[in-house]
Design an enzyme around this catalytic site. Sequence first.
Site, PDB file in Angstrom:
ATOM      1  N   GLY A 112       6.750  -2.090   5.970  1.00  0.00           N
ATOM      2  CA  GLY A 112       8.190  -2.536   5.866  1.00  0.00           C
ATOM      3  C   GLY A 112       9.331  -1.735   6.683  1.00  0.00           C
ATOM      4  O   GLY A 112       8.747  -0.748   7.296  1.00  0.00           O
ATOM      5  N   GLU A 113      10.288  -2.253   6.885  1.00  0.00           N
ATOM      6  CA  GLU A 113      11.377  -1.606   7.500  1.00  0.00           C
ATOM      7  C   GLU A 113      12.488  -1.224   6.457  1.00  0.00           C
ATOM      8  O   GLU A 113      13.288  -2.049   5.869  1.00  0.00           O
ATOM      9  CB  GLU A 113      12.108  -2.524   8.687  1.00  0.00           C
ATOM     10  CG  GLU A 113      13.361  -1.902   9.046  1.00  0.00           C
ATOM     11  CD  GLU A 113      13.309  -0.388   9.823  1.00  0.00           C
ATOM     12  OE1 GLU A 113      12.465  -0.077  10.323  1.00  0.00           O
ATOM     13  OE2 GLU A 113      14.548   0.188   9.125  1.00  0.00           O
TER      14      GLU A 113
ATOM     15  N   GLU B 138       0.794  -1.308   0.085  1.00  0.00           N
ATOM     16  CA  GLU B 138      -0.050  -0.037  -0.027  1.00  0.00           C
ATOM     17  C   GLU B 138       0.643   1.228  -0.067  1.00  0.00           C
ATOM     18  O   GLU B 138       2.019   1.197   0.551  1.00  0.00           O
ATOM     19  CB  GLU B 138      -0.907  -0.122   1.066  1.00  0.00           C
ATOM     20  CG  GLU B 138      -1.988  -1.257   1.074  1.00  0.00           C
ATOM     21  CD  GLU B 138      -3.091  -1.222   2.063  1.00  0.00           C
ATOM     22  OE1 GLU B 138      -4.216  -1.715   1.770  1.00  0.00           O
ATOM     23  OE2 GLU B 138      -2.573  -0.952   3.157  1.00  0.00           O
TER      24      GLU B 138
ATOM     25  N   SER C 217      12.273   6.159   8.132  1.00  0.00           N
ATOM     26  CA  SER C 217      11.770   5.934   9.216  1.00  0.00           C
ATOM     27  C   SER C 217      12.182   4.592   9.544  1.00  0.00           C
ATOM     28  O   SER C 217      11.833   3.497   8.845  1.00  0.00           O
ATOM     29  CB  SER C 217      10.147   6.198   9.427  1.00  0.00           C
ATOM     30  OG  SER C 217       9.577   5.878  10.667  1.00  0.00           O
TER      31      SER C 217
ATOM     32  N   ASN D 169      -3.577   3.816  16.188  1.00  0.00           N
ATOM     33  CA  ASN D 169      -4.588   3.372  15.479  1.00  0.00           C
ATOM     34  C   ASN D 169      -5.069   1.918  15.413  1.00  0.00           C
ATOM     35  O   ASN D 169      -3.976   1.044  15.090  1.00  0.00           O
ATOM     36  CB  ASN D 169      -4.256   3.485  13.968  1.00  0.00           C
ATOM     37  CG  ASN D 169      -4.043   5.211  13.808  1.00  0.00           C
ATOM     38  OD1 ASN D 169      -5.067   5.876  14.034  1.00  0.00           O
ATOM     39  ND2 ASN D 169      -2.945   5.746  13.319  1.00  0.00           N
TER      40      ASN D 169
ATOM     41  N   SER E  99      11.433   5.250  15.441  1.00  0.00           N
ATOM     42  CA  SER E  99      10.253   4.711  15.994  1.00  0.00           C
ATOM     43  C   SER E  99      10.690   4.248  17.521  1.00  0.00           C
ATOM     44  O   SER E  99      11.232   3.093  17.871  1.00  0.00           O
ATOM     45  CB  SER E  99       9.592   3.753  15.410  1.00  0.00           C
ATOM     46  OG  SER E  99       9.179   4.003  14.151  1.00  0.00           O
ATOM     47  N   LEU E 100      10.683   5.294  18.404  1.00  0.00           N
ATOM     48  CA  LEU E 100      11.296   5.038  19.718  1.00  0.00           C
ATOM     49  C   LEU E 100      10.310   4.495  20.427  1.00  0.00           C
ATOM     50  O   LEU E 100      10.455   3.243  21.102  1.00  0.00           O
ATOM     51  CB  LEU E 100      11.733   6.350  20.308  1.00  0.00           C
ATOM     52  CG  LEU E 100      12.341   6.141  21.621  1.00  0.00           C
ATOM     53  CD1 LEU E 100      13.893   5.354  21.489  1.00  0.00           C
ATOM     54  CD2 LEU E 100      12.902   7.501  22.295  1.00  0.00           C
ATOM     55  N   HIS E 101       9.101   4.845  20.857  1.00  0.00           N
ATOM     56  CA  HIS E 101       8.048   4.302  21.519  1.00  0.00           C
ATOM     57  C   HIS E 101       7.849   3.782  22.994  1.00  0.00           C
ATOM     58  O   HIS E 101       7.055   3.789  23.567  1.00  0.00           O
ATOM     59  CB  HIS E 101       7.422   3.113  20.836  1.00  0.00           C
ATOM     60  CG  HIS E 101       7.157   3.389  19.224  1.00  0.00           C
ATOM     61  ND1 HIS E 101       6.512   4.497  18.635  1.00  0.00           N
ATOM     62  CD2 HIS E 101       7.523   2.338  18.027  1.00  0.00           C
ATOM     63  CE1 HIS E 101       6.341   4.167  17.350  1.00  0.00           C
ATOM     64  NE2 HIS E 101       7.011   3.182  16.992  1.00  0.00           N
TER      65      HIS E 101
ATOM     66  N   CYS F 235       3.339   8.595   1.444  1.00  0.00           N
ATOM     67  CA  CYS F 235       3.974   7.423   2.349  1.00  0.00           C
ATOM     68  C   CYS F 235       4.263   6.191   1.621  1.00  0.00           C
ATOM     69  O   CYS F 235       3.131   5.626   1.113  1.00  0.00           O
ATOM     70  CB  CYS F 235       3.048   7.447   3.456  1.00  0.00           C
ATOM     71  SG  CYS F 235       3.284   6.094   4.809  1.00  0.00           S
TER      72      CYS F 235
ATOM     73  N   CYS G  57       6.580  -7.340   6.940  1.00  0.00           N
ATOM     74  CA  CYS G  57       7.671  -6.943   7.731  1.00  0.00           C
ATOM     75  C   CYS G  57       8.125  -7.874   8.519  1.00  0.00           C
ATOM     76  O   CYS G  57       7.069  -8.550   9.169  1.00  0.00           O
ATOM     77  CB  CYS G  57       7.235  -5.272   8.494  1.00  0.00           C
ATOM     78  SG  CYS G  57       8.655  -4.884   9.364  1.00  0.00           S
TER      79      CYS G  57
END
Length: 367
Positions: free
Chosen positions: A169-170, A99, A201, A300, A223-225, A112, A119
Amino acid sequence: MAAAADTAAPLNPLGFDRAGLEAMFAAWGEKPFRARQLMQWLYQRGVHDFDAMTDMSKALRTRLAAQCRIELPEVLSEQHSSDGTVKWLLNMGASQGIETVYIPEPGRATLCISSQVGCALDCAFCATAQQGFNRNLTCAEIIGQVWLARERLAATGREITNVVFMGMGEPLANYRAVVPAARLLIDDFGFGLSRRRVTISTSGLVPQMHRLADDCNVALAVSLHAPTDDLRDALVPINRVHPVAELLDACWRYAERQASRQITFEYVMLDGVNDSPALARELVRLLAGRPAKVNLIPFNAFPGTHYRRSSEAAMLRFQDELNRRGLRTTIRRTRGGDIDAACGQLAGRVADRTRHRLGERLRVAAP
Ligand code: SAH
């Protein structure tokens, strides 16, 4: 990247950055400037037809037509959100799909893009991770997303001003294809975007972050989170390989090489998991005084997840803790939620080819 050799299979020019095209032309006994000419036709004028490339000799056009073919992914569906977001599902063959999402905002419009079919990194709160991993995209498949979106949007006068590798994906796990694609996005003869308008990212592949600073110095989002290893180990399993301290060290080194540029830290807001004021203060401890800004992403939901989005109040409180201590912080507005196009909702069509997703491997390896 490697030179395009003379082979029987047609070459897709979208798969080569400028150095790759120069190598292809060199192998044909042509001068390097041919690469710039071809790129101008492809990326600035959007021309597919080699015969229309009139500043090249007839013989060269014939050779290009014989040996190259511009192949774009097939569009399986195009969905429009009530907020102007557009999502495409693109055929990747073998019943696979990825996508791509277009997000218009006042003053800018972001595409995007995806870098892999599925992934392998297995982040606990991400829909793509649930699908497993199938394969890496090629550079042509990555650039093809931008080409297709641009062509379709141009029909209604819409432009793409920014590109983010935040789809499926990464990106840094597909380094070989992502770097030439990113180079094409910022090349003056390619899409000509400024480095600040192209963002990769990553969930934290430290060795590739170090290499990227030299190979293609675009904007970096991480992407720390979670600010602690305990929590991040659970949310982003790659943390067990490259823990927070090592990741942040790589971030500051990356920022140093970018002269006055900041790293964006993404932080998905999960109700009761990582959204407490105490964790906000931990985050401040890590990032204050550094070239950092924080992007809080409302979680989300997707089918099967047990996570919930933090309340509005919790998000504002968290943001306030960071702002009060001088950390620039924004809350990402959710876009395209009605067509499952929001962050972390991209599922595409993935047949998991591997039982060796990172999280599973780490779980098995854990004592
Ligand atoms: N693999 C890359 C890029 C893909 S995701 C990375 O991890 O950075 C882009 C962003 O969306 C990442 O910060 C990711 O953690 C976040 N994300 C994933 N799932 C999400 C969800 N369900 N809700 C909100 N954000 C999510």
